[in-house]
Design an enzyme around this catalytic site. Structure first.
Site, PDB file in Angstrom:
ATOM      1  N   ASP A 182      33.837  13.159 -75.281  1.00  0.00           N
ATOM      2  CA  ASP A 182      35.128  12.987 -74.500  1.00  0.00           C
ATOM      3  C   ASP A 182      35.908  14.395 -74.351  1.00  0.00           C
ATOM      4  OD1 ASP A 182      36.844   9.697 -74.032  1.00  0.00           O
ATOM      5  OD2 ASP A 182      37.862  11.099 -74.125  1.00  0.00           O
ATOM      6  N   ILE A 183      36.872  14.106 -73.225  1.00  0.00           N
ATOM      7  CA  ILE A 183      36.763  15.292 -72.169  1.00  0.00           C
ATOM      8  C   ILE A 183      38.496  15.164 -72.883  1.00  0.00           C
ATOM      9  CG2 ILE A 183      37.591  14.256 -69.871  1.00  0.00           C
ATOM     10  CD1 ILE A 183      36.898  16.997 -69.052  1.00  0.00           C
ATOM     11  N   ASN A 232      37.714  -0.953 -74.755  1.00  0.00           N
ATOM     12  CA  ASN A 232      38.316  -0.694 -74.407  1.00  0.00           C
ATOM     13  C   ASN A 232      38.170  -1.480 -72.536  1.00  0.00           C
ATOM     14  OD1 ASN A 232      40.569  -0.083 -75.504  1.00  0.00           O
ATOM     15  ND2 ASN A 232      39.752   2.382 -74.656  1.00  0.00           N
ATOM     16  N   VAL A 288      38.393   3.603 -66.803  1.00  0.00           N
ATOM     17  CA  VAL A 288      36.709   3.660 -66.336  1.00  0.00           C
ATOM     18  C   VAL A 288      36.036   2.610 -66.178  1.00  0.00           C
ATOM     19  CG1 VAL A 288      34.755   5.058 -66.343  1.00  0.00           C
ATOM     20  CG2 VAL A 288      37.005   6.166 -67.232  1.00  0.00           C
ATOM     21  N   HIS A 334      31.653   1.307 -71.810  1.00  0.00           N
ATOM     22  CA  HIS A 334      31.432   2.535 -72.692  1.00  0.00           C
ATOM     23  C   HIS A 334      31.853   2.173 -73.698  1.00  0.00           C
ATOM     24  CE1 HIS A 334      35.121   2.665 -70.495  1.00  0.00           C
ATOM     25  NE2 HIS A 334      35.470   3.352 -71.535  1.00  0.00           N
ATOM     26  N   HIS A 380      34.134   4.129 -77.299  1.00  0.00           N
ATOM     27  CA  HIS A 380      34.293   5.139 -77.581  1.00  0.00           C
ATOM     28  C   HIS A 380      34.061   5.048 -79.525  1.00  0.00           C
ATOM     29  CE1 HIS A 380      37.656   6.006 -74.483  1.00  0.00           C
ATOM     30  NE2 HIS A 380      37.168   4.912 -74.427  1.00  0.00           N
TER      31      HIS A 380
HETATM   32  P1  5GP Z   1      38.828   3.902 -71.175  1.00  0.00           P
HETATM   33  O1  5GP Z   1      40.528   3.851 -71.400  1.00  0.00           O
HETATM   34  O2  5GP Z   1      38.486   3.251 -69.772  1.00  0.00           O
HETATM   35  O3  5GP Z   1      38.202   2.877 -72.407  1.00  0.00           O
HETATM   36  O4  5GP Z   1      38.349   5.819 -72.059  1.00  0.00           O
HETATM   37  C1  5GP Z   1      37.891   5.988 -70.622  1.00  0.00           C
HETATM   38  C2  5GP Z   1      37.576   7.886 -71.503  1.00  0.00           C
HETATM   39  O5  5GP Z   1      37.324   8.442 -70.647  1.00  0.00           O
HETATM   40  C3  5GP Z   1      39.156   8.716 -71.878  1.00  0.00           C
HETATM   41  O6  5GP Z   1      39.076   8.788 -73.513  1.00  0.00           O
HETATM   42  C4  5GP Z   1      38.924   9.605 -70.927  1.00  0.00           C
HETATM   43  O7  5GP Z   1      39.431  10.606 -71.600  1.00  0.00           O
HETATM   44  C5  5GP Z   1      37.333   9.946 -71.239  1.00  0.00           C
HETATM   45  N1  5GP Z   1      37.152  10.704 -69.679  1.00  0.00           N
HETATM   46  C6  5GP Z   1      37.533  10.161 -68.184  1.00  0.00           C
HETATM   47  N2  5GP Z   1      37.360  11.141 -67.702  1.00  0.00           N
HETATM   48  C7  5GP Z   1      36.108  12.295 -68.230  1.00  0.00           C
HETATM   49  C8  5GP Z   1      35.294  12.584 -67.798  1.00  0.00           C
HETATM   50  O8  5GP Z   1      34.678  13.329 -67.110  1.00  0.00           O
HETATM   51  N3  5GP Z   1      34.225  13.904 -68.327  1.00  0.00           N
HETATM   52  C9  5GP Z   1      34.591  13.134 -69.521  1.00  0.00           C
HETATM   53  N4  5GP Z   1      33.317  13.021 -70.712  1.00  0.00           N
HETATM   54  N5  5GP Z   1      35.428  11.428 -70.114  1.00  0.00           N
HETATM   55  C10 5GP Z   1      35.793  11.500 -69.456  1.00  0.00           C
END
Ligand code: 5GP
Length: 126
Positions: A35-36, A97, A106, A110, A112
Site C-alpha cells: 500500500d502506498i 472495506n 478504490v 482489495h 488489506h
Molecule cells: P480502501 O479505502 O479503498 O479500502 O483502500 C484503498 C487503499 O489503496 C488505501 O489504503 C490507499 O493507501 C491505497 N492506494 C491508493 N492509491 C494507491 C496507489 O496508487 N498505489 C498503491 N500501492 N496503493 C494505493
C-alpha cells in the site's frame, strides 16, 4: 441492479502496468503489492486480476479457480511477510472495506493485510 466495474480505477491502472507498484506476489489471478500509504509496518493489498468491485461481487461471480487463487494468495503473502502465527509470526489483520459504510475508496476488490505492530481491537466506536 448489480455492479458496474469502472476500468479507470487506480488498481485497474496498476494491473495494466500504467501505474507502478511494489509487487509482493503475483499469481495467475491475483496481484499483491505494498500500500502506498502504509498504516502499519507491513501493509499489503491483495487484488484479483478480474474486474470485481468488492468482496460479494467477487465471491458470487468469480470462478472457483479465481476464488481459490485469491484465498491462497492472501495466505502466501502472510508467509512471505513472516507474520503467520503457525511459523512463529506475530499475526496480522485482513480488511476488505466495502461500499459507502465500509469506506471503500478504490472500486476494485482489495484485501488489506496489515501487520508488524499490535493493531488494537477490531473496531473503534467512532
Ligand atoms: P480502501 O479505502 O479503498 O479500502 O483502500 C484503498 C487503499 O489503496 C488505501 O489504503 C490507499 O493507501 C491505497 N492506494 C491508493 N492509491 C494507491 C496507489 O496508487 N498505489 C498503491 N500501492 N496503493 C494505493
Amino acid at each position: 441492479m448489480g455492479y458496474v466495474y469502472d476500468d479507470q480505477n487506480i488498481f485497474a491502472k496498476i494491473l495494466r502496468g500504467e501505474i507502478p507498484n511494489t509487487t509482493v506476489l503475483e499469481t495467475e489471478h491475483c496481484l499483491a503489492f505494498h500500500d502506498i500509504y502504509a498504516q502499519a509496518p507491513e501493509h499489503v493489498l491483495v487484488i484479483p486480476k478480474g474486474p470485481y468491485v468488492c468482496f460479494d461481487h467477487f465471491s458470487n461471480m468469480a470462478s472457483a479457480e479465481e476464488i481459490v487463487d485469491f484465498t491462497r494468495a492472501i495466505g502466501q503473502v502472510a508467509l512471505a511477510l513472516k507474520v503467520d502465527p503457525g511459523n512463529g509470526g506475530d499475526g496480522y489483520r485482513l480488511l476488505a472495506n466495502t461500499g459507502k459504510n465500509g469506506v471503500q475508496d478504490v472500486p476494485h476488490l482489495h484485501v488489506h493485510l496489515v501487520a508488524g505492530r499490535p493493531l488494537g481491537r477490531m473496531l473503534r466506536n467512532n
